[in-house]
Design a protein around this motif. Sequence first.
Motif, PDB file in Angstrom:
ATOM      1  N   UNK A 155       0.831  -1.206   0.000  1.00 42.19           N
ATOM      2  CA  UNK A 155       0.000   0.000   0.000  1.00 42.19           C
ATOM      3  C   UNK A 155       0.862   1.251   0.000  1.00 42.19           C
ATOM      4  N   UNK A 156       1.872   1.272   0.864  1.00 39.27           N
ATOM      5  CA  UNK A 156       2.715   2.465   0.952  1.00 39.27           C
ATOM      6  C   UNK A 156       3.521   2.676  -0.327  1.00 39.27           C
TER       7      UNK A 156
ATOM      8  N   UNK B 194       3.928  10.654   8.669  1.00 35.61           N
ATOM      9  CA  UNK B 194       2.894  10.422   9.681  1.00 35.61           C
ATOM     10  C   UNK B 194       2.286   9.035   9.508  1.00 35.61           C
ATOM     11  N   UNK B 195       2.016   8.672   8.255  1.00 37.22           N
ATOM     12  CA  UNK B 195       1.427   7.365   7.985  1.00 37.22           C
ATOM     13  C   UNK B 195       2.372   6.232   8.362  1.00 37.22           C
TER      14      UNK B 195
ATOM     15  N   UNK C 294      -3.888   4.427  18.395  1.00 38.27           N
ATOM     16  CA  UNK C 294      -2.995   5.516  18.012  1.00 38.27           C
ATOM     17  C   UNK C 294      -2.428   5.293  16.612  1.00 38.27           C
ATOM     18  N   UNK C 295      -2.029   4.059  16.296  1.00 36.96           N
ATOM     19  CA  UNK C 295      -1.526   3.766  14.965  1.00 36.96           C
ATOM     20  C   UNK C 295      -2.577   4.006  13.897  1.00 36.96           C
ATOM     21  N   UNK C 296      -3.805   3.606  14.166  1.00 34.93           N
ATOM     22  CA  UNK C 296      -4.886   3.827  13.206  1.00 34.93           C
ATOM     23  C   UNK C 296      -5.139   5.311  12.989  1.00 34.93           C
ATOM     24  N   UNK C 297      -5.084   6.109  14.061  1.00 32.27           N
ATOM     25  CA  UNK C 297      -5.307   7.553  13.936  1.00 32.27           C
ATOM     26  C   UNK C 297      -4.225   8.189  13.059  1.00 32.27           C
ATOM     27  N   UNK C 298      -2.969   7.796  13.261  1.00 25.31           N
ATOM     28  CA  UNK C 298      -1.896   8.324  12.418  1.00 25.31           C
ATOM     29  C   UNK C 298      -2.069   7.873  10.972  1.00 25.31           C
ATOM     30  N   UNK C 299      -2.506   6.639  10.782  1.00 28.69           N
ATOM     31  CA  UNK C 299      -2.724   6.119   9.426  1.00 28.69           C
ATOM     32  C   UNK C 299      -3.826   6.909   8.720  1.00 28.69           C
ATOM     33  N   UNK C 300      -4.942   7.135   9.399  1.00 29.26           N
ATOM     34  CA  UNK C 300      -6.036   7.910   8.818  1.00 29.26           C
ATOM     35  C   UNK C 300      -5.593   9.345   8.550  1.00 29.26           C
TER      36      UNK C 300
END
Length: 482
Positions: free
Chosen positions: A134-135, A175-176, A207-213
């Motif tokens: 994905x990245x 960030x992602x 926290x990881x999901x928030x940074x990903x979003x």
Amino acid sequence: MNYSQFLNMIPEAVLMAVLVLVFIADFASHGKERKWFNPFVCLLLLATTVAIAVLPLQGAGGLVTAFGGLYAATPAANMMKAVLTFGSLIVVLQSRNWLENTEARKVEGEFYLLVVSTLLGMYMMMSAGSFLMFFLGLEMASVPMGCMVALDKCRKESAEAAAKFILTATFSSAVMLYGISFLYGATGTLYFTDFTARLAPSAMTVMGMIFFISGLGFKISLVPFHFWTADTYQGAPTTVTGYLSVISKGAAAFTLVALLYKVFGALAPYWTMAMVILVVLSITVANLMAIRQSELKRFMAFSSISQAGYIMLVAIGGNYVMSMTALMYYVLIYIVANMSVFAIIASVENANGGRTDMDAYNGMYQKNPKMAFLMTIALFSLGGIPPFAGMFSKFFVFLAACDGATTWLPYFIVFIALINTVVSLYYYLLIVKAMYIKNSDEPLPTFQMDGNTKLTLVVCTLGILLFGVGSCVYEALFAAVV
């Protein structure tokens, strides 16, 4: 390595072949007169669109994987690839006048290569089976896009816009990656299938999901990650601005919603509230900011932020099939309506000394009534006025947001979105007012659009008029998701 696995990547293989053919054609004809180049690229993209669109109808049937699960394609992803390729075709079609009549003619081949390269990155991003793939796909799409923004080398605004875009893209990627590192630390895997089985609510995963979003929020231009959008849209060449506003936004939105439903399902209560906040902020703030704009490309930038908010409404719904169908349908309608507007903006810019301010449209109906009429139809579709297709796309998004709701919150969010629809109609009508009501001592003189721009407007206007009333379009997208 079993190279036969590449046969499972037909869309990417086809697009890679297109990339090679365009490169060879550009290399072999460099420095020569080549009126055939733009039609050649358009035909290749049209063939790619048709080839990808029929794949789900030929029994692709379910998940197709390759290379140990790094690549995972679905009929829905293939259909979205066809939609985005169709949008890229429109962009290339309308770019001919800009590429042939400005300094950009020196980089015509590079522009086509960058469009196809960016599209290839989006393909990989939508069919990723792991956070790593994905990245890589996201960066494959972002880097050429920064080059596209900087193509107009004679304008310092273009270089400034590219610098802001690249710096913001770099920051959002960092960030992602930070968020992905949290998720990997919590689950010990980057593969989506294994990740879903091991995911559990915890401080680290949330926290990881928030940074990903947040990282993808920059790509989609959701508030408060939108600050780069207006400056980049204003400085980039108008054709590139149209590409940024619809194609890249559609790919990122599709991927984010698919991952939220399929990968982050265990964290649904957390990301649902996060998306509610982002959607409300994006729609409301962008609409209020759009009212204050007098420069049309900045105006359309805030319009695109608002439209991104409407697209992401599907993320708060409880039905994956309806949400993904509504998203693809909305992106398709948004492509034809928005590219119609940008085709006219580009034409007026070329005919009026590079002006893109709203005052340049004062009294347009006097000398260019057909163009004013087509602009009005496209703006009405963006605003959701019946019977144009934009009304149907908003209806299905609202329906998907409320489907399966067990609380009052989704209905309240849709109510806020409906109120904002009225606000958006007001600022779209500002352009209509300029064209039909405001007078100008020196209205835009009558001018003839080139054949490609006319064809673009015909295709887009037919889409605005027919995609809404033609139920077969929605049914085809629905069949791909089921």
